[in-house]
Design an enzyme around this catalytic site. Sequence first.
Site, PDB file in Angstrom:
ATOM      1  N   GLU A  65      58.298  45.627  49.261  1.00  0.00           N
ATOM      2  CA  GLU A  65      57.622  44.400  49.687  1.00  0.00           C
ATOM      3  C   GLU A  65      58.013  44.011  51.104  1.00  0.00           C
ATOM      4  O   GLU A  65      57.174  43.550  51.880  1.00  0.00           O
ATOM      5  CB  GLU A  65      57.931  43.258  48.719  1.00  0.00           C
ATOM      6  CG  GLU A  65      57.263  43.397  47.347  1.00  0.00           C
ATOM      7  CD  GLU A  65      55.750  43.491  47.448  1.00  0.00           C
ATOM      8  OE1 GLU A  65      55.180  42.926  48.406  1.00  0.00           O
ATOM      9  OE2 GLU A  65      55.146  44.141  46.589  1.00  0.00           O
ATOM     10  N   CYS A 220      37.324  45.015  48.469  1.00  0.00           N
ATOM     11  CA  CYS A 220      36.943  43.830  49.260  1.00  0.00           C
ATOM     12  C   CYS A 220      37.630  43.910  50.614  1.00  0.00           C
ATOM     13  O   CYS A 220      38.432  43.063  50.984  1.00  0.00           O
ATOM     14  CB  CYS A 220      37.327  42.552  48.512  1.00  0.00           C
ATOM     15  SG  CYS A 220      36.579  41.045  49.194  1.00  0.00           S
ATOM     16  N   CYS A 227      30.395  45.492  48.157  1.00  0.00           N
ATOM     17  CA  CYS A 227      29.871  44.452  47.271  1.00  0.00           C
ATOM     18  C   CYS A 227      29.001  45.030  46.158  1.00  0.00           C
ATOM     19  O   CYS A 227      28.946  44.481  45.052  1.00  0.00           O
ATOM     20  CB  CYS A 227      29.071  43.434  48.070  1.00  0.00           C
ATOM     21  SG  CYS A 227      30.032  42.606  49.359  1.00  0.00           S
ATOM     22  N   CYS A 230      31.098  45.756  43.225  1.00  0.00           N
ATOM     23  CA  CYS A 230      32.166  44.787  42.970  1.00  0.00           C
ATOM     24  C   CYS A 230      32.000  44.132  41.599  1.00  0.00           C
ATOM     25  O   CYS A 230      30.911  43.667  41.259  1.00  0.00           O
ATOM     26  CB  CYS A 230      32.155  43.711  44.057  1.00  0.00           C
ATOM     27  SG  CYS A 230      33.345  42.388  43.743  1.00  0.00           S
ATOM     28  N   CYS A 236      30.501  35.690  43.499  1.00  0.00           N
ATOM     29  CA  CYS A 236      31.045  35.531  44.847  1.00  0.00           C
ATOM     30  C   CYS A 236      30.173  34.599  45.694  1.00  0.00           C
ATOM     31  O   CYS A 236      29.002  34.881  45.939  1.00  0.00           O
ATOM     32  CB  CYS A 236      31.162  36.905  45.518  1.00  0.00           C
ATOM     33  SG  CYS A 236      31.858  36.818  47.177  1.00  0.00           S
TER      34      CYS A 236
END
Length: 377
Positions: A65, A220, A227, A230, A236
């Site tokens: 991370e 995305c 899209c 998606c 959305c």
Amino acid sequence: MSARSPATPRRSGRGEAPDSSSTQQAHGLADGEIAARLLAWFDRHGRVDLPWQHPRTPYRVWLSEIMLQQTQVSVVSGYFERFVSALPDLPALARASQDEVLALWSGLGYYARARNLHATAKLCVERHGGDLPRDLDALIALPGIGRSTAGAILTQAWNDRAPILDGNVKRVLCRLFGIDGWPGTPAVEKQLWSIAASLLPDARLADWTQAQMDFGATLCTRASPACAICPLQDACVARREGRIAELPAAKPGKPLPQRETRMLIVEDPAGRVLLWRRPPTGVWASLWSLPQHESSDEAQAWFQRHLDGDFASARALPALDHGFTHFRLRIHPRLIAVSGPRAAIGDNADLRWASRAELATIGLPAPVRKLLQEQTE
DNA sequence: AAGGCGGGGAT
DNA sequence: ATCCCAGCCTT
């Protein structure tokens, strides 16, 4: 291990965000549906072979991370492998010299991350028995760990319930909920945090964190989101309003002059597109392009003068940005089908119909060609 | 609220 | 060239 009670879901469903209720309703999905769909997507398309996932220990999660802050996965992977080979656990890192840590970091950039990493390892030995604390506030108190990184560690290392808000999540939420404003401003960020918290599922928190990041990184995406495939396309707000290119709002900067224009994609029943020849001077001089107007009213007047059809049936497509050296152009395209050409068009030297096959042989501005290709897909 | 911190990938 | 990236810390 210093700690707090593990993984009990605090509350189900509603978020803790009184001020964002209006936007939270905008997507029109029931509570939990967004997480359910993204987790289902993750089961099919998620990334499950990243180096820090095997084995997935708190130390490796934390290290990954920190390395991944402002740094892409493809860059981090090699550094991560080298680092954990040299310093395989937290006590080993605590014992290492700063020079050794910085050498392992060399080339990754943002070297404060390496110094903070080293300091945190020492603090964990002092304060937490050589382990990372399993507690949000205790994690945030350590150097180099903010709220998002702490959430990522808690979820990935222990499957605890905490939100994250990285660049991927910001982008996805801004689009999904149609949130205006640059996500870097405190007001927008506060709203995004509350939404992120409200979307948390009650189980599979490690997968949920990974699913959000994989979704943002591979589907995305910033420039060309997929899209069409998606799992959230029907919910959305940005998609529905044709604002994919505008959200999330860009960081305000020294703005090149910005111009706006509108283009019409007029399609006849045979699938041909109406082209318009640009004037012989100015940008794109004499190139064939699309009928272009300054305003919606102007476009409507032009349409009704030249074509038969219902202008109100035009569908807004996502805006398209194109950069010139001296200004930036945002194109707002509209797609409209007509029953047939008017006779007058045949006599007009500046207008012509072109089949999709012909388009390849006609000189079109790059953004127009891109627009027509995307429209065909 | 704004700036600093690094190097690289994508367009 | 420009923007952005699994952000955080200091001013």
